[in-house]
Design an enzyme around this catalytic site. Structure first.
Site, PDB file in Angstrom:
ATOM      1  CB  CYS A  28      -2.282  60.115  -8.766  1.00 41.39           C
ATOM      2  SG  CYS A  28      -3.108  61.346  -7.764  1.00 41.39           S
ATOM      3  CB  CYS A  83      -5.872  62.270  -3.794  1.00 42.19           C
ATOM      4  SG  CYS A  83      -5.170  62.820  -5.168  1.00 42.19           S
ATOM      5  CB  CYS A  95      -2.295  60.455  -3.507  1.00 44.26           C
ATOM      6  SG  CYS A  95      -3.220  59.291  -4.790  1.00 44.26           S
ATOM      7  CB  CYS A 145      -6.545  60.711  -8.528  1.00 43.74           C
ATOM      8  SG  CYS A 145      -6.086  59.541  -6.996  1.00 43.74           S
ATOM      9  CG  HIS A 183     -20.541  59.873 -21.801  1.00 41.19           C
ATOM     10  ND1 HIS A 183     -21.071  58.938 -22.353  1.00 41.19           N
ATOM     11  CD2 HIS A 183     -21.693  60.470 -21.061  1.00 41.19           C
ATOM     12  CE1 HIS A 183     -22.503  58.870 -22.240  1.00 41.19           C
ATOM     13  NE2 HIS A 183     -22.707  59.836 -21.525  1.00 41.19           N
TER      14      HIS A 183
END
Ligand SMILES: [Zn+2]
EC number: 2.3.1.286
Length: 277
Positions: A175, A147, A178, A143, A135
């Site tokens: 992130c 992205c 981005c 992100c 998991h």
């Protein structure tokens, strides 16, 4: 096996492990309880651990959800940031060390398959390349906007959390590509964008290792039926299975062994029985 006392079952388990060439340790949330980690089963148990989320009427499934990171990022990170800090300062209980010792006796050693995201096996000394986190891991970020940036380490992120409000009070992690919000690389509920690349690589490693083991034994610890990923994996391997679980220890096949004990108690008694052989 039915109606077997825990001591007899632990002796049987030790005899099985003594003949094995490798040990697959499959573990669920019950493994962490003896280290003092909270169990999120049931709304009441969850809200006892996180009263502020109870005030918002938010269930585990609603906060462990990518939507929560979009709609209430400080609250979602309040929850995950607190857990990140909790896991970082938690000392794995003695059962982890005993499993490492048992693994060292076997020619092929051990491989871990766990649904726990807390990194406790690695902290106890288990090699990173021998752990499948099915998991994901709280020590990795991805992100939220998907992205294309690969997952990255959460090590540099030290969350500051107002525990009473369950709110992150430091800047949100971002992130690097981005600038969107970063989220934990953990499979959440309703999560179609979980980045499973690392987990898939680890699972491939496990399969390659397992194919080389002629007499591997599986020991499943604290894995319940609520989120059954760990049980399903272990039961699908067609290898002898030792199930250590205080409440749900029943096993399906005569060759398998059910031990109705908690993690630390069960592991300790199996280790003692192995030493006595
Ligand atoms: Zn991004």
């Amino acid at each position: 096996m039915t109606n077997t006392s825990p001591d007899q079952a632990c002796a049987d388990a030790a005899a099985l492990i003594a003949q094995a060439d490798g040990l697959v340790i499959t573990a669920g949330a019950g493994m962490g309880i003896d280290s003092g980690l909270p169990d999120f089963r049931g709304d009441q148990g969850f809200w006892r651990a996180y009263p502020a989320l109870g005030t918002h009427g938010l269930r585990f499934t609603e906060i462990a959800n990518p939507r929560a990171f979009r709609e209430r990022p400080e609250l979602a990170w309040g929850f995950y940031g607190h857990r990140l800090q909790l896991y970082r300062r938690t000392v794995p209980h003695a059962g982890f060390g005993l499993l490492n010792k048992i693994a060292a006796r076997l020619p092929g050693g051990a491989f871990v398959f766990t649904s726990n995201v807390d990194g406790q096996f690695q902290r106890s000394g288990m090699a990173h390349e021998r752990v499948v986190e099915c998991h994901g891991s709280i020590e990795k970020l991805q992100c939220l906007g998907d992205c294309g940036e690969p997952t990255w380490s959460a090590q540099a992120f030290v969350p500051v959390v107002d525990e009473e409000q369950c709110l992150l009070t430091c800047p949100l992690p971002r992130c690097p590509r981005c600038g969107d919000i970063a989220r934990p690389n953990i499979l959440m509920f309703g999560d179609r964008l979980w980045d499973s690349v690392y987990a898939d690589q680890q699972e491939h490693r496990l399969k390659v290792w397992l194919a080389r083991q002629r007499q591997a034994v599986i020991i499943e610890i604290g894995a319940g039926t609520w989120i059954p990923s760990v049980r399903v994996f272990g039961e699908s391997q067609q290898r002898p299975l030792i199930r250590v679980n205080p409440g749900e220890s029943a096993v399906g096949l005569p060759r398998d062994i059910g031990i109705a004990l908690g993690a630390l108690d069960g592991i300790s008694r199996i280790a003692a029985a192995l030493d006595a052989l």
